[in-house]
Design an enzyme around this catalytic site. Structure first.
Site, mmCIF file in Angstrom:
data_model
loop_
_atom_site.group_PDB
_atom_site.id
_atom_site.type_symbol
_atom_site.label_atom_id
_atom_site.label_comp_id
_atom_site.label_asym_id
_atom_site.label_seq_id
_atom_site.Cartn_x
_atom_site.Cartn_y
_atom_site.Cartn_z
ATOM 1 N N GLY A 16 0.834 -1.211 0.000
ATOM 2 C CA GLY A 16 0.000 0.000 0.000
ATOM 3 C C GLY A 16 0.859 1.247 0.000
ATOM 4 O O GLY A 16 0.525 2.261 0.619
ATOM 5 N N ALA A 17 1.984 1.187 -0.723
ATOM 6 C CA ALA A 17 3.007 2.244 -0.625
ATOM 7 C C ALA A 17 2.877 3.317 -1.704
ATOM 8 O O ALA A 17 3.734 4.189 -1.808
ATOM 9 C CB ALA A 17 4.406 1.623 -0.667
ATOM 10 N N ASP A 66 -1.796 -7.379 -5.704
ATOM 11 C CA ASP A 66 -2.966 -7.370 -4.820
ATOM 12 C C ASP A 66 -2.616 -8.311 -3.669
ATOM 13 O O ASP A 66 -2.462 -9.520 -3.859
ATOM 14 C CB ASP A 66 -4.191 -7.872 -5.591
ATOM 15 N N TYR A 157 -13.838 -3.372 9.791
ATOM 16 C CA TYR A 157 -12.462 -2.831 9.918
ATOM 17 C C TYR A 157 -11.927 -3.046 11.341
ATOM 18 O O TYR A 157 -10.779 -3.439 11.524
ATOM 19 C CB TYR A 157 -12.520 -1.347 9.570
ATOM 20 N N LYS A 161 -8.631 -5.140 12.281
ATOM 21 C CA LYS A 161 -7.496 -4.506 12.948
ATOM 22 C C LYS A 161 -7.208 -5.148 14.309
ATOM 23 O O LYS A 161 -6.051 -5.206 14.737
ATOM 24 C CB LYS A 161 -7.739 -2.996 13.093
#
Ligand code: NAP
Length: 256
Positions: A16-17, A66, A157, A161
């Site tokens: 996710g950079a 992905d 979420y 997490k």
């Protein structure tokens, strides 16, 4: 890059950079002396961060992957090992939100959040750990969230997490004997496109949204991606070799 830098040319992978926390982390790790595999869904979207990594003195490789796709993850880690070197640092940062109150949350809202955060961190960690155990040194950092403590509209979420915290502790227990540590960072409010999207969803101007959030945060400001990147830099350093299985809340207070 200085030979004395903590990374000393070791290879770090950041998912996710392309933007946000992941981009800031990639650049910071380059400053610390790491070569960085800049991973995101779209390889072309990684080019800007890869350029910033190189400007910061690091070797960079842009990788489209992905993280929830097992064959794609295996191929990405193999390519990184071949083109950049064996990855010994992994920052599982890729993430999405699909917020909705429970009664409106669709199966797809639930499954897609679990896929990216939990399955993604699992697949990436499983693929990368063999390089770390071979090297007898490794660092895994997982992005959790203050939402792990519960947050309205985020049943999916917050569960993902919180799940990442248990995942992190188990990796710490299993991999410690190989010189590999695993820790989680639980950010509070960090100004990125993710929080901008939340502001848009509730119909607020992002600046007003940030100001309102800052009033509730003990240090009276919202976070920036560099706040998280700095904590990652510590956790992947040799100074942190006795820190493992921990969750560090980086939220301007005990929780935001
Ligand atoms: P962001 O700006 O939305 O960036 C997330 C990145 O992950 C995007 O570039 C996105 O790509 C990528 N991504 C999404 N799905 C992916 C997949 N399946 N495979 C690979 N990459 C994928 O988010 P951020 O605010 O920087 O957040 C980064 C991490 O910190 C996330 O795990 C988030 O949950 C966590 N976090 C953020 C905050 C906050 O306040 N911002 C607070 C706590 C925790 P696309 O653009 O192509 O979708």
């Amino acid at each position: 890059m200085s030979e004395a830098a903590p990374g000393s040319g070791r290879v770090a992978v950041v998912t996710g950079a392309a933007r946000g926390i992941g981009a800031a982390t990639a650049v910071r790790l380059a400053r610390e002396g790491f070569a960085v595999a800049v991973c995101d869904l779209d390889e072309a979207g990684c080019a800007a961060t890869a350029g910033r990594v190189e400007e910061a003195g690091g070797r960079a490789l842009a990788v489209g992957v992905d993280v929830s796709d097992a064959p794609a993850v295996e191929a990405a880690i193999a390519r990184i090992a071949a083109e950049l070197g064996p990855p010994v640092v992994l920052v599982n940062n890729a993430g999405i939100i699909r917020d909705n109150l429970l009664f409106r949350m669709s199966d797809d809202d639930w499954d897609s959040v679990m896929s990216v955060h939990l399955r993604g961190a699992f697949l990436m960690s499983r693929a990368a750990q063999r390089h770390m155990t071979d090297a007898g040194w490794g660092r895994i950092v997982n992005l959790s969230s203050v939402s792990a403590l519960g947050n309205r509209g985020q049943a999916n979420y917050s569960a993902a997490k919180a799940g990442l915290q248990g995942f992190t502790k188990t990796l710490a227990i299993e991999l410690g004997r190989f010189g590999v540590t695993a820790n989680a960072i639980a950010p509070g409010f960090i100004a990125t496109e993710m929080t901008a999207a939340t502001a848009a969803r509730v119909g607020m101007d992002f600046e007003e949204f940030k100001q309102a959030a800052a009033k509730e945060i003990p240090v009276r400001r919202v976070g920036v991606p560099e706040d998280i990147a700095g904590t990652v830099a510590f956790l992947v350093s040799d100074d942190a070799s006795f820190v493992s299985g921990q969750v560090i809340y980086v939220a301007g207070g005990p929780r935001a």
